[in-house]
Structure formats: structure tokens, C-alpha cells
Design an enzyme around this catalytic site. Structure first.
Site, PDB file in Angstrom:
ATOM      1  N   HIS A 155      -4.593  -0.874   0.633  1.00 11.19           N
ATOM      2  CA  HIS A 155      -4.935  -2.800   0.292  1.00 11.19           C
ATOM      3  C   HIS A 155      -4.025  -3.015   1.122  1.00 11.19           C
ATOM      4  O   HIS A 155      -3.661  -4.019   1.892  1.00 11.19           O
ATOM      5  CB  HIS A 155      -4.393  -2.578  -1.746  1.00 11.19           C
ATOM      6  N   GLU A 156      -2.362  -2.209   1.069  1.00 13.36           N
ATOM      7  CA  GLU A 156      -1.185  -2.382   2.396  1.00 13.36           C
ATOM      8  C   GLU A 156      -1.299  -2.673   3.368  1.00 13.36           C
ATOM      9  O   GLU A 156      -0.751  -2.809   4.276  1.00 13.36           O
ATOM     10  CB  GLU A 156       0.639  -1.907   1.165  1.00 13.36           C
ATOM     11  N   HIS A 179      -3.311  -5.043   4.345  1.00 16.55           N
ATOM     12  CA  HIS A 179      -1.653  -6.383   5.090  1.00 16.55           C
ATOM     13  C   HIS A 179      -1.812  -5.733   6.187  1.00 16.55           C
ATOM     14  O   HIS A 179      -1.326  -7.055   7.255  1.00 16.55           O
ATOM     15  CB  HIS A 179      -0.441  -6.135   3.600  1.00 16.55           C
ATOM     16  N   HIS A 214      -5.023 -11.687   0.654  1.00 15.47           N
ATOM     17  CA  HIS A 214      -6.133 -11.327  -0.513  1.00 15.47           C
ATOM     18  C   HIS A 214      -7.257 -12.176  -0.634  1.00 15.47           C
ATOM     19  O   HIS A 214      -7.246 -13.500   0.261  1.00 15.47           O
ATOM     20  CB  HIS A 214      -5.070 -11.373  -1.703  1.00 15.47           C
TER      21      HIS A 214
END
Length: 1104
Positions: free
Chosen positions: A392-393, A396, A402
């Protein structure tokens, strides 16, 4: 921390149904287990591909000591059995996770203490046996199984049970493991927000304006111009993310030095598999190039509960340890590899805003990939589910927002939120990426921000076995592996989906595991086949995962501008076909652009950038309204919309990208496309190589002007303005510079003696001066010479003037002045128009030949009129590079299927598209619009010799249990009218006349009785008998009947006696009948109450 940081607040291992906030990570396995709604204990066992125990096996799950040998098998199978779960894991070593030069480094306070090469022998990925397309597995096998199992729309996590029994086990067995579903995770703390620190001016703005760090309003001052980005296309290519992974000292202490390495690599193995999913729309390989394990605190690295400060410290620290001696993917001399992103895993319970535990699980700058100090993330260790936090990071850092924040994913009727969801629910699938995430990363990579990912580092490669296991072990042998030496196959119809075997109790059973791939099979349509992925396919064929292929280009879109040079685009998608069963995503150009509406805008039209800035006049900035003008200074991106607040001393970026077709800078024909500056030829065609000559003639040879250059020095200072040089109308590339750094001032004067520009002492000079149809750039600073430049051409003659002060100036001037028409040579070389493209599609070429022309009327003349020394070279360029439309490609007819009589012949008919002159791609038949040409046609040969003919198969006999089907095989004449002796047909070609079969389980043996025989006496009590036999279902004698259920063979019977009538009419005498000898017994057993015995023994029974 920069305001573009995003915080992932994922609760415990995927946190399904999250309406809560994680206030701390689990500090022990007991705490984890107590938080689960349910879990099971399983003992994973090393097995073969059929799920049978291994007779001999290398040690499994054994903790490897330093220097000890390790299992290096590329293929493993494990059985994981629990009360309600049963998995057979098919695992293959993960060769793509570790780069070939990856090292594990142990750091103390003084820095690197020692290092060694990493061991990748424990990292495996795969699927459940027989479920290659619908299941996923990623595990580490060192010290037990650590990882994830995805099957039947549910995700399971598995890890060794700490403190389990340590009794003796065989080498193929393991200790107890905890298996739990992702959906069983729960946590008592509630908080639904995933914090995103942002600045007010950016709230409510589209994602493309918030992906990168929003620039603050900056005061005007001296800026340096940034270099422009090179020409790039929207191309799908393989990317390699070289990753530094750092585990802090709390991680090392918690997991132990011996196990932390494999634990971290097990997590990164899952991360790599997540990024390899085709839903990402790009091929991204996560490669661990460096693993640092901190055993003590580092002097310049501060890790605390405060996530923001810890991330700031970590980003600076990881930048400081990067080797500066490496280039590209080369390994530096010191053996330390570079990295593209850095991942910190900590046992601290981190929090974004304070130095206390709270619900933050991860933090990373958005869009920071490939930026040395911003391509980093901090991730809290919460077990194997830390992999989802890391993925997930890293998402980013690729510019992903998101799902549902600034985009439509997750909304009703839209693509559901997935791995980048801010809140994970039961319906969230964290193993795939949403369409929004795909768009974010594609935009990021297409804008040129991921250039560091293009180099391919060396990695470890492995050779895998290719022999199908079912060819090495047939179905009977597979049964013997599972059920003992007397077992064999007992059902033959669906062997590829389920293998049925005879058990030790002679019952036909299955454990629902299919036969091994390569096992022979037979169907109604396939006489000889083998099993492949649970399906019986023709023997020798191997259906593989389907790689994606590009679909057709969409029609060209609308032009972005109505004049002045706009851009039209066309795109294609990787959907012909889409990648399936692990197939690769398409590589190549996904979006293309072309120039349109290149005609000049009408005189007096508003500047295109000015028009875009003015559209923000009605949009409040920090609560106020401003009038915005284009900012022309340096220090900003060429293709961002940076505007100046009129009447105020600040400027700011109002949009991350200008409208396509906007010039990158003044006095240039290069334009912005999708936020990047792309080269445009002087003919205003995107990507054209046509350039201006020194006279600013497009495609010219420089003969239309001459260069005027010199140095001017006035006689005495303080005498007022003096003329330096006269610049004629039409001059280009004008440059004047004061060489002596004097206090002189420059001025421009027109033909009508009007002072167009005057520099007075102490008056600040502007940077840009629109004069005479062009723009003059005036540069003056305390440490540089005063200069004046213009690209031209000027629409009026100008005189350069200088006002000398205390020191005499020395002015250097240079410009290209047009040559008078009568001074031009009569003939010169010119480029003719481009020829017609040699191909309509898939890459042709165009040629631009050189011809000799008369300068006065531009007419073409014979080549000998022009000088051979100045002849221009012929030009060639590619054209119509888009793939051709799909079309049928027909091969040659094959030989007739029969060498005699009537047969058929076939040919290949493939729908394909020519991609280039040397490449063609096969497509699905539905992609070709025309009707498909015939594949088969009839053919005729000579009369055939006799051949074998078969009748229908008989019923299976016996009617139950293993049996046989029979059929009659006859030798027939070619016309099938006559039956011939078998010797007339080829014996080797004779079809089989018997086939094994199995209808159902046979009924057990049973007792069969005959009718009862006659009574042994004619009067009174006696016995009668019958026969009892044990027979099988076929009626044959058997010994398999249960003795306890055997019916009786004898029973008591009673025969009716004839009545005795005395003669005469008088009263009958009461007496015992002489022939009855048992009257005393009748009395003894009290049978006198019965009429028969009272009559026959009247005297004995009298009075009784």
C-alpha cells in the site's frame, strides 16, 4: 513531513470489516490468538504432488544455522490439514524477489558490523494443487510455514505456533501451526479515519493536482531554470524496483537474529507477488537488493512512536548510506548496491501526529518514487499482513491516492476499492489493484517520473524440471502412494478432477485431489489424453496462461486547441486478450499523440497560458480571489501551470499540468503533452526532426542570412547614449553583452528615433521585454555581465545604444541579418515534400529528397545548377507505425487426411495483426471482422485397403465393481460392405476390444433361505427344517456373510391329529387313547387345559 504524505491505517493483517482503529500492534502471538474470533491448529507435512507422504525427504522447516546447507529444491508440495481446512500447496521457488547481488547487513552503533549474501532458498510462491487459476500462495519455508493462502474467496494466514511441543518428528513433518482466516481478525478500538495530512489550498482539488507535493506560494526572486524533460511516450515496459529493506533493532530483538531475515523476506515475497498481478496494468518487479538488520540504534537515525518524524529521519538516513560509486544497475566497487526505494519495518506502535501509540500502520510520501529523499516508507510490523501495508505504501510512492479519495473507485456502481482502500471491509479484495490505482501508476510512469526503474539489475535464476509427474507415476502408482501397495485406481471417468482409489478395506474412495498432471485419461471425444490443470486434454498438449495482447487503437480524439498547434490522442488497451492464468501484461506503447490544428491563431488572440491562468480568477486561493497572470520566471516545471498574482509579490502552481498543446516555454515550438515537454519540429509536427537553420527558416540551409558580429567601445564616458549597431528588420538570434561589467545601460531605438527601451541607473530591469514583434530577455546581476537577447525575427529595424558611466564598456554584439534578395545565389538546394508512406500500417517509411531550385521563383531546375558541395542529405522517417487492422492469415492446405478414398484436408487460419514489418501478433478469432475462411475441405484419393471397424461397446460386466466393456472388432472392406478374415487388416492398427470400467460398488453377500420343509410328525408337536446359504450378488456361494445374522435352519411345528369317533349313540367312555404314550407328560406339563390333550388323555386329565 511533507503534506503529500498518505497514512495507511490498516488494522491487523488486512483488517476486514474495519470500523476500528489499531491502537497497538500485537506484541506476542498469544495476544494475536486472543484477538481472533477463531483459528485452527494444523501440522503441515511435506508430501509429493499427489498429497502422499514422502518415503525419503530432506529436512523441512528446520531452522538453518549460519553456514548450514539449505534445501534448494525448486518445487515443493505441502499438505496443510486442519479440522475444517485441507490444502495441498504447490510451491515454486521465487527467483524474482532477490537481485543477484543482494546482501544481508548487520549494523551496530558504529555502522556495518558484518554482511553476507542473502539466502533465497526459503521463498516460494504458487497455488493450491488443481486450482492454478483461482488460488494464490506466498510463503517462506524456513522455520515453519509463514505466509498467505488465498482460496475459495477467502484468505488464510499461516504461521508456526510459538511454544508448541518439541517432540521427535520425522524429517517430512512439522510442528503445530496456527491457521486463521483474514475475516476472523477483530480489534476493540474504533476509528474509521485514515489520516491524510493536507494543506487547505489543496482540499477538494482533483487528484492530479495533489499527487505531488503542492508547491507553496513563493516570493519573486532570482531563480535558475530547470532542465526540461526529454521526449517520452505512453509505453508499457517492464520496471524493476530495487528495494532496500531495513528492520529496526526492536524487530531484530523480537524475532531473533536467526529468524528475522527469513521473516522479512517472507513478507517481501508477498509484496512482490501483489505487484505482479496483472490488475496493476503495468509489469512491476519488486527486487530486494539490500537487507539491513539494525542490532543497535544509529546515531543519525531516530525511530520513535512519531511516524512523521521517524519517516523524515529514515528518509535522510537511507539517502546518506547510498553508494555514489554505482551507475545504473552496475554494482559499485564496494559491493553495496543502490536502491530505488527504501522500506523501514519497525516494532514501534507508530502514530502520525504524536509520539504515542495510535492507529497508524504506515506512512509514505505520495509520488516520491525515484526521488532520493522521498522514495521511502515506514511500516509497523503486525505479522505477515505487514506485506499489505508495505505494498500500500509503495503504491503511494507511485502517486496512488486511496481508492475513493479524489476518484470514483469504491463508490456505488463503480470499481470496488481494493488494495489502496483507505478502509478495508469484508468486500474489499486486497490482492488486486483497482482501476484508479492502475490509472495513477500509469500516469506516474508515463510522465517520466519512474526513469530509475528502467534498468534491469542482475538476479538469481533457477532451472525448473519440465517432466510431467503423471508420466513418471501412473494413476495406479499414485494410488499406491496414498493407500498402500495393494491399492489401484477404481474409477476412470473423471480422473483429472478426482483420483479414486481402492482403500485398504477394498472401498473406492477419494480425497478430492486430482490425478497428477500428465496422468493418462480418456473421454468420449479423446481416445488418448493426459491431465492438465484438472482437465483431460489431447496427449502432449500444454495449455498455458494467456499473455495479454493489445487491442485496436481507438479513433483519434478531439484536438486540444482550435489553433496554434494542438494535440489529439489515441489509446489502446491490453484486452485482446486480457492476461489470464498468470499471463503477462502487454509491453509497448499504450497511448499515442499527433499534432492537429497547427495553423496560427488570429492576430490579437490571448496567449494560451494566460487564458488558463485567468480561469482561476474565480477560484479562491487561501480564502481570497486574485487576478492571475502567467509566471515567466525560472525555477518551475515547464509544463505546470504556474501563475503570478497580479499586484502581489508571489506566484504558485495552479495546476500540475497545462492543457495539451501549450508551448513549453516562450520562443519555442516544443509543446506540453500529459504534463511533459515533448519535441516538436519547426513544421509544428509532434516528434518531427525538421529544424530551423540559423536564419530561422524551417528546413533551410542557412543561406538566407549572414552573421554580423563585433565589439563596440565608446570613446569617452559620460557623453550620453551612443549608437552601437543598426539591426535590420527581419534579423534573428540577436545577442548583446557588456564584457566589462561596467555601470553602463543599454537602450533600443527604432527607425523613427523613438526610445523603445532605456535603462536608467538604479532602476531594476525586467526579465522579459516584448519589442518589435519578438521578446527581448534582459539579464543583469551583481556578478554577471548585462546582456540582451532575442530570438527574432524583428518586425522593424532597431538601433542598439549604450550609456557609458564611470568605466568604458565593451559591448559584444551578434545577430543574423537577412541577405538582400539580389545578393542571394541564383540556385540552392531545398527539401521536397515527404513522399507517400510506403505502407498503410505496421511501419512504413517516407523519404524527403533534395532538389535544386531557382531562388527567385522557387521552381525546380536540373541538379547541376546547384553546388555539389552544399547539397543537403536525403531524409527518411518512419510513418504509419500503428498496427494493421486484424485480418485472416491463411496457410497452405495440408495433405489429405486419408491416403485413399474420400478424406479432408486442413489449413491454418489465424486472425492476426501485423505490428511492424518484422512482427505479427495472433489474436482471438472475434477480433477479425470478416467471415473466417474455411479450415477444412474434402479431398479424394485412390481406393482404400481393408480396415478395422468396431461395433458399440457392450454394457459393463459385471454390473458392479471393476469390470470390462467389450466390443466386436471386424476387418471390413473399404466400402464396409464385406467382412474379411483378420489377416487382411494390419494387426498393429487393430483397435482394442476391451476397456476397463466401473459402474458402482457391488452389494455385499447375503444369507438366502429355502422354504420350510414338512413337520417331522403327523400329529402333535414336531420340527421342520430349511436350507440357509451365503451367496454373493451374482448368486455364487460366498463366505463373506456375517455369521451373527445367519437365519435359523430349524423350527418347532405342530401337526393336527385325526379325531376318534366311538361307535353307538351312548355317552363316550372317558379313557386315554391307547396309542398315545405321553399322557403322563401332558399331566406333568399342565397341557390338560388344551382341548386336544384333554380328549386324547381324558382319563389322565379327568378332574383336572
Amino acid at each position: 513531513m511533507a503534506s503529500a504524505c498518505q497514512i495507511l491505517r490498516w488494522a491487523l493483517a488486512l483488517g476486514l470489516g474495519l470500523t476500528f482503529k489499531v491502537t497497538h500492534a500485537f506484541r506476542s502471538q498469544d495476544e494475536l490468538l486472543s484477538s481472533l474470533e477463531s483459528y485452527e491448529i494444523a501440522f503441515p507435512t511435506r508430501v509429493d504432488h499427489n498429497g502422499a507422504m514422502l518415503a525419503f525427504s530432506p529436512p523441512a522447516f528446520r531452522r538453518q544455522r549460519r553456514g548450514a546447507g539449505a534445501t534448494t529444491e525448486s518445487r515443493l508440495f505441502y499438505k496443510v490439514a486442519a479440522p475444517s481446512t485441507h490444502f495441498l500447496l504447490n510451491l515454486t521457488r521465487s527467483p524474482r524477489l532477490l537481485a543477484g547481488h543482494v546482501s544481508v547487513e548487520y549494523w551496530t552503533r558504529e555502522g556495518l558490523a558484518w554482511q553476507r549474501a542473502a539466502r533465497a532458498h526459503c521463498l516460494y510462491a504458487g497455488h493450491l494443487q488443481g486450482q492454478a487459476g483461482s488460488s494464490h500462495v506466498a510463503v517462506s519455508t524456513c522455520g515453519g510455514l509463514h505466509g498467505l493462502i488465498v482460496a475459495d474467496d477467502e484468505e488464510y494466514l499461516i504461521e508456526p505456533l510459538q511454544g508448541g511441543p518439541k517432540g521427535h518428528r520425522g524429517p517430512e513433518e512439522s510442528g503445530p501451526h496456527v491457521v486463521y482466516k483474514r475475516s476472523s481478525l477483530r480489534h476493540p478500538h474504533l476509528d474509521t479515519a485514515c489520516g491524510v495530512r493536507d494543506e487547505k489550498p489543496w482540499k477538494g482539488r482533483p487528484w492530479w493536482l495533489r499527487t505531488l507535493k503542492p508547491p507553496p506560494a513563493r516570493p519573486l526572486g532570482n531563480e535558475s531554470e530547470r532542465g526540461q524533460l526529454g521526449l517520452k511516450r505512453s509505453v508499457s515496459r517492464e520496471r524493476y524496483v530495487e528495494t532496500l529493506v531495513v528492520a529496526d533493532k526492536m524487530m531484530v530483538a523480537y524475532h531473533g537474529r536467526r529468524d528475522v531475515e527469513q521473516y522479512v523476506l517472507a513478507i517481501m515475497n508477498i509484496v512482490a507477488k501483489l505487484f505482479q498481478d496483472s490488475s496493476l496494468g503495468n509489469i512491476v518487479n519488486i527486487l530486494v537488493t539490500r537487507l539491513i538488520l539494525l542490532t543497535e540504534d544509529q546515531p543519525t537515525l531516530e525511530i520513535t512512536h512519531h511516524a512523521g518524524k521517524s519517516l523524515d529521519s529514515f528518509c535522510k538516513w537511507q539517502k546518506s548510506i547510498v553508494s555514489h560509486s554505482g551507475h545504473g544497475n552496475a554494482i559499485p566497487e564496494n559491493g553495496v548496491a543502490n536502491h530505488d526505494t527504501a522500506v523501514l519495518i519497525t516494532r514501534y506502535d507508530i502514530c502520525i501526529y504524536k509520539n504515542k501509540p495510535c492507529g497508524t500502520l504506515g506512512l509514505a510520501p505520495v509520488g516520491g518514487m525515484c526521488e532520493r529523499e522521498r522514495s521511502c516508507s515506514i511500516n509497523e510490523d503486525i505479522g505477515l499482513a505487514t506485506a499489505f501495508t508495505i505494498a500500500h505504501e509503495i503504491g503511494h510512492t507511485f502517486g496512488m491516492n486511496h481508492d475513493g479519495v479524489g476518484n470514483g473507485c469504491g463508490a456505488r456502481g463503480q470499481d470496488p476499492a481494493k488494495l489502496m482502500a483507505a478502509h478495508i471491509t469484508m468486500k474489499t479484495n486486497p490482492f488486486v489493484w483497482s482501476s484508479c490505482s492502475r490509472d495513477y501508476i500509469t500516469s506516474f510512469l508515463d510522465s517520466g517520473l519512474g526513469l530509475c526503474l528502467n534498468n534491469r539489475p542482475p538476479r538469481q535464476d533457477f532451472v525448473y524440471p519440465t517432466v510431467a509427474p503423471g508420466q513418471a507415476y501412473d494413476a495406479d502408482e499414485q494410488c499406491r502412494f496414498q493407500h498402500g501397495v495393494k491399492s489401484r485406481q477404481c474409477k476412470y471417468g473423471e480422473v483429472c478432477s478426482e483420483l479414486w482409489c481402492l482403500s485398504k478395506s477394498n472401498r473406492c474412495i477419494t480425497n478430492s485431489i486430482p490425478a497428477a498432471e500428465g496422468t493418462l485419461c480418456q473421454t468420449h471425444t479423446i481416445d488418448k489424453g493426459w491431465c492438465y490443470k484438472r482437465v483431460c486434454v489431447p496427449f502432449g498438449s500444454r495449455p498455458e496462461g494467456v499473455d495479454g495482447a493489445w487491442g485496436p487503437w481507438t479513433p483519434w480524439g478531439d484536438c486540444s486547441r482550435s489553433c496554434g498547434g494542438g494535440v489529439s490522442s489515441s489509446s489502446r488497451h491490453c484486452d485482446s486478450p486480457r492476461p489470464t492464468i498468470g499471463g503477462k501484461y502487454c509491453l509497448g506503447e499504450r497511448r499515442r499523440h499527433r499534432s492537429c490544428n497547427t495553423n496560427d491563431c488570429p492576430p490579437g488572440s490571448q496567449d494560451f497560458r494566460e487564458m488558463q491562468c485567468s480561469e482561476f480568477d474565480s477560484v479562491p486561493f487561501r480564502g481570497k480571489f486574485y487576478t492571475w497572470k502567467t509566471y515567466r520566471g525560472g525555477g518551475v516545471k515547464a509544463c505546470s501551470l504556474t501563475c503570478l498574482a497580479e499586484g502581489f509579490n508571489f506566484y504558485t502552481e495552479r495546476a500540475a499540468a497545462v492543457v495539451d498543446g501549450t508551448p513549453c516555454r516562450p520562443d519555442t515550438v516544443d509543446i506540453c503533452v500529459s504534463g511533459e515537454c515533448k519535441h516538436v519540429g519547426c513544421d509544428r509536427v509532434l516528434g518531427s526532426d525538421l529544424r530551423e537553420d540559423k536564419c530561422r527558416v524551417c528546413g533551410g540551409d542557412g543561406s538566407a542570412c549572414e552573421t554580423i558580429e563585433g565589439v563596440f567601445s565608446p570613446a569617452l564616458p559620460g557623453t550620453g547614449y551612443e549608437d552601437v549597431v543598426w539591426i535590420p528588420k527581419g534579423s534573428v538570434h540577436i545577442f548583446i553583452q557588456d564584457l566589462n561589467l561596467s555601470l553602463s545601460h543599454l537602450a533600443l531605438k527604432g527607425d523613427q528615433e523613438s526610445l523603445l527601451l532605456e535603462g536608467l541607473p538604479g532602476t531594476p530591469q525586467p526579465h522579459r521585454l516584448p519589442l518589435a514583434g519578438t521578446t527581448f530577455h534582459l539579464r543583469q546581476g551583481p556578478d554577471q555581465a548585462q546582456s540582451l537577447e532575442a530570438l527574432g525575427p524583428i518586425n522593424a529595424s532597431l538601433i542598439i545604444m549604450v550609456l557609458a558611466q564611470a568605466e568604458l564598456p565593451a559591448l559584444h554584439y551578434r545577430f543574423n541579418a537577412p541577405i538582400a534578395r539580389d545578393a542571394l545565389p541564383p540556385y540552392s538546394w531545398h527539401y521536397a515534400p515527404w513522399t507517400k508512406c510506403s505502407a498503410q500500417c505496421a511501419g512504413g517509411s517516407q523519404v524527403q529528397v533534395v532538389e535544386c531550385r531557382n531562388q527567385l521563383d522557387s521552381s525546380a531546375v536540373a541538379p547541376h545548377y546547384c553546388s555539389g558541395h552544399s547539397k543537403l542529405p536525403k531524409r527518411q522517417r518512419a510513418c504509419n507505425t500503428e498496427p494493421c487492422p486484424p485480418d485472416w492469415v491463411v496457410g497452405n492446405w495440408s495433405r489429405c487426411s486419408r491416403s485413399c478414398d474420400a478424406g479432408v484436408r486442413s489449413r491454418s487460419v489465424v486472425c492476426q495483426r501485423r505490428v511492424s514489418a518484422a512482427e505479427e501478433k495472433a489474436l482471438d478469432d472475434s477480433a477479425c471482422p470478416q467471415p473466417r475462411p474455411p479450415v477444412l475441405e474434402a479431398c479424394q484419393g485412390p481406393m482404400c485397403p481393408p480396415e478395422w471397424a468396431t461395433l458399440d461397446w457392450s454394457e459393463c460386466t459385471p454390473s458392479c465393481g471393476p469390470g470390462l466393456r467389450h466390443r466386436v472388432v471386424l476387418c471390413k472392406s473399404a466400402d464396409q460392405r464385406s467382412t474379411l478374415p483378420p489377416g487382411h487388416c494390419l494387426p498393429a492398427a487393430k483397435p482394442p476390444s476391451t476397456m476397463r470400467c466401473n459402474l458402482r460398488r457391488c452389494p455385499p453377500a447375503r444369507w438366502v433361505t429355502s422354504e420350510w420343509g414338512e413337520c417331522s410328525t403327523q400329529c402333535g408337536l414336531g420340527q421342520q427344517q430349511r436350507t440357509v446359504r451365503c451367496t454373493s450378488h451374482t448368486g455364487q456361494p460366498s463366505r463373506e456373510c456375517t455369521e451373527a445374522l445367519r437365519p435359523s435352519t430349524m423350527q418347532q411345528c405342530e401337526a393336527k391329529c385325526d379325531s376318534v369317533v366311538p361307535p353307538g349313540d351312548g355317552p363316550e367312555e372317558c379313557k386315554d387313547v391307547n396309542k398315545v404314550a405321553y399322557c403322563p407328560l401332558v399331566l406333568k406339563f399342565q397341557f390338560c387345559s388344551r382341548a386336544y390333550f384333554r380328549q386324547m388323555c381324558c382319563k389322565t386329565c379327568q378332574g383336572r
